[in-house]
Design a protein around this motif. Structure first.
Motif, short mmCIF file in Angstrom:
data_model
loop_
_atom_site.label_atom_id
_atom_site.label_comp_id
_atom_site.label_asym_id
_atom_site.label_seq_id
_atom_site.Cartn_x
_atom_site.Cartn_y
_atom_site.Cartn_z
N PHE A 43 0.87 -1.41 0.00
CA PHE A 43 0.00 0.07 0.04
C PHE A 43 0.81 1.31 0.04
N ALA A 44 2.09 1.15 0.49
CA ALA A 44 2.95 2.09 0.42
C ALA A 44 3.42 2.55 -0.81
N LYS A 45 3.43 1.59 -1.79
CA LYS A 45 3.65 1.73 -3.29
C LYS A 45 2.82 2.44 -3.91
N THR A 46 1.52 2.14 -3.70
CA THR A 46 0.12 2.55 -4.31
C THR A 46 -0.48 3.93 -3.70
N GLY A 47 0.30 4.18 -2.58
CA GLY A 47 -0.27 5.35 -1.66
C GLY A 47 -0.48 6.76 -2.59
N ASP A 48 0.73 6.96 -3.31
CA ASP A 48 0.67 8.23 -3.88
C ASP A 48 -0.22 8.45 -4.96
N ASN A 49 -0.66 7.32 -5.69
CA ASN A 49 -1.35 7.43 -6.95
C ASN A 49 -2.94 7.06 -6.37
N LYS A 50 -3.76 7.98 -6.45
CA LYS A 50 -5.15 8.04 -6.16
C LYS A 50 -5.89 7.46 -6.99
N LEU A 85 -5.68 6.57 6.15
CA LEU A 85 -7.21 6.93 6.01
C LEU A 85 -7.39 7.31 4.44
N ALA A 86 -6.37 8.39 4.00
CA ALA A 86 -6.42 8.64 2.81
C ALA A 86 -6.53 7.42 1.70
N GLN A 87 -5.55 6.58 1.84
CA GLN A 87 -5.71 5.38 0.85
C GLN A 87 -7.03 4.67 0.85
N ALA A 88 -7.52 4.64 2.16
CA ALA A 88 -8.94 3.95 2.21
C ALA A 88 -9.91 4.82 1.64
N ALA A 89 -9.97 6.00 1.79
CA ALA A 89 -10.96 6.82 1.22
C ALA A 89 -11.04 6.57 -0.24
N THR A 90 -9.97 6.52 -1.21
CA THR A 90 -9.66 6.24 -2.53
C THR A 90 -10.21 4.91 -2.87
N ILE A 91 -10.12 3.93 -2.10
CA ILE A 91 -10.55 2.56 -2.75
C ILE A 91 -12.12 2.63 -2.10
N ILE A 92 -12.66 3.09 -1.07
CA ILE A 92 -14.10 3.07 -0.82
C ILE A 92 -14.70 3.91 -2.04
N TYR A 93 -14.18 4.90 -2.40
CA TYR A 93 -14.78 5.75 -3.48
C TYR A 93 -14.91 4.91 -4.84
N GLY A 94 -13.85 4.08 -4.93
CA GLY A 94 -13.70 3.18 -6.19
C GLY A 94 -14.92 2.08 -5.90
N ALA A 95 -15.08 1.63 -4.60
CA ALA A 95 -15.91 0.55 -4.55
C ALA A 95 -17.26 0.73 -4.70
N ASN A 96 -17.79 2.20 -4.50
CA ASN A 96 -19.09 2.77 -4.89
C ASN A 96 -19.37 2.84 -6.12
N ILE A 97 -18.21 3.18 -6.85
CA ILE A 97 -18.43 3.21 -8.50
C ILE A 97 -18.53 1.63 -8.84
N GLY A 98 -17.80 0.73 -8.25
CA GLY A 98 -17.90 -0.90 -8.76
C GLY A 98 -19.33 -1.04 -8.43
N THR A 99 -19.98 -0.62 -7.14
CA THR A 99 -21.47 -1.05 -7.19
C THR A 99 -22.39 -0.64 -8.11
N THR A 100 -22.13 0.42 -8.67
CA THR A 100 -22.94 1.22 -9.61
C THR A 100 -22.73 0.40 -11.03
N VAL A 101 -21.32 -0.01 -11.27
CA VAL A 101 -21.15 -0.80 -12.41
C VAL A 101 -21.89 -1.74 -12.41
N THR A 102 -21.77 -2.79 -11.31
CA THR A 102 -22.39 -4.11 -11.14
C THR A 102 -23.92 -4.08 -11.24
N ALA A 103 -24.58 -3.06 -10.59
CA ALA A 103 -26.03 -2.83 -10.62
C ALA A 103 -26.44 -2.60 -12.17
N GLN A 104 -25.66 -1.81 -12.88
CA GLN A 104 -26.19 -1.41 -14.36
C GLN A 104 -25.91 -2.90 -15.15
N LEU A 105 -24.72 -3.73 -14.96
CA LEU A 105 -24.69 -4.68 -15.41
C LEU A 105 -25.72 -5.98 -15.44
#
Length: 198
Positions: A43-50, A85-105
């Motif tokens: 996660f340290a390696k991916t931390g800079d890339n939101k 917490l900042a890393q978690a926020a980006t992943i949770i944001y993506g999770a909500n996008i993923g939910t929308t994509v799944t519901a659309q499929l």
């Protein structure tokens, strides 16, 4: 809906919440002891890339079809200090996008009606993890089994809570009550409060 059905639904909901919370605790404690150093480095390696965090959340949710499970895992990572917490926020944001994509499929009929439920598949991980924990002597394997069991139990708990609310959702009075709410901010507030409680 008679009184017995209401009591059954409430008890099933409480059981689902209990299983869900135990699963969260089990995953967090086993993750902390199993692989915290390796995960911290990852996660340290991916931390800079939101954008990467958003992509991880989106793809993870689309793969397992549960933003709730992704969110709980991420909160567990933050709780044990593996992720910021900042890393978690980006992943949770993506999770909500993923939910929308799944519901659309699902709405477009991309998943066949004769397929096995992913909830059922991931719930089976609880049994697989339990067998690993029972029949291995290695601490590393026991911890991996604990993580797997906790992950499976998340889906068992989510499924129980969802099934408990199905009968309430079908009630005409509930539908009328929800349809009568016109203020979108009130709906957002209700959703936020219920999510925070669960």
């Amino acid at each position: 809906m008679d009184l017995l059905a209401v009591i059954t639904a409430v008890l099933t909901l409480l059981a689902g919440i209990g299983v869900f919370l135990i699963a969260c605790t089990m995953m967090s404690s086993n993750l902390e002891s199993a692989s915290s150093k390796r995960l911290k480095r990852l996660f340290a390696k991916t931390g800079d890339n939101k954008w990467l965090g958003v992509a991880i959340g989106t793809v993870g949710t689309a793969a397992i079809q549960s933003s709730g499970a992704i969110t709980v895992m991420v909160i567990g990572f933050v709780n044990v200090g593996i992720m910021s917490l900042a890393q978690a926020a980006t992943i949770i944001y993506g999770a909500n996008i993923g939910t929308t994509v799944t519901a659309q499929l699902v709405a477009l009929g991309m998943f066949g009606t004769n397929s096995i439920s992913t909830t059922l598949i991931f719930s089976a991980f609880a049994g697989i993890g339990a067998f690993i924990m029972l029949f291995t002597k290695s601490d590393a394997w026991k911890q991996a089994g604990g993580v797997l069991t906790g992950f499976g139990m998340l889906f068992v708990g989510l499924s129980m809570m969802s099934n408990a609310m199905d009968e309430f959702a079908a009630l005409h009075s509930v539908k009328l009550f929800l349809a009568s709410i016109r203020n979108p901010l009130l709906l957002v507030l209700i959703g936020a409060v219920l999510t925070a409680i669960i």
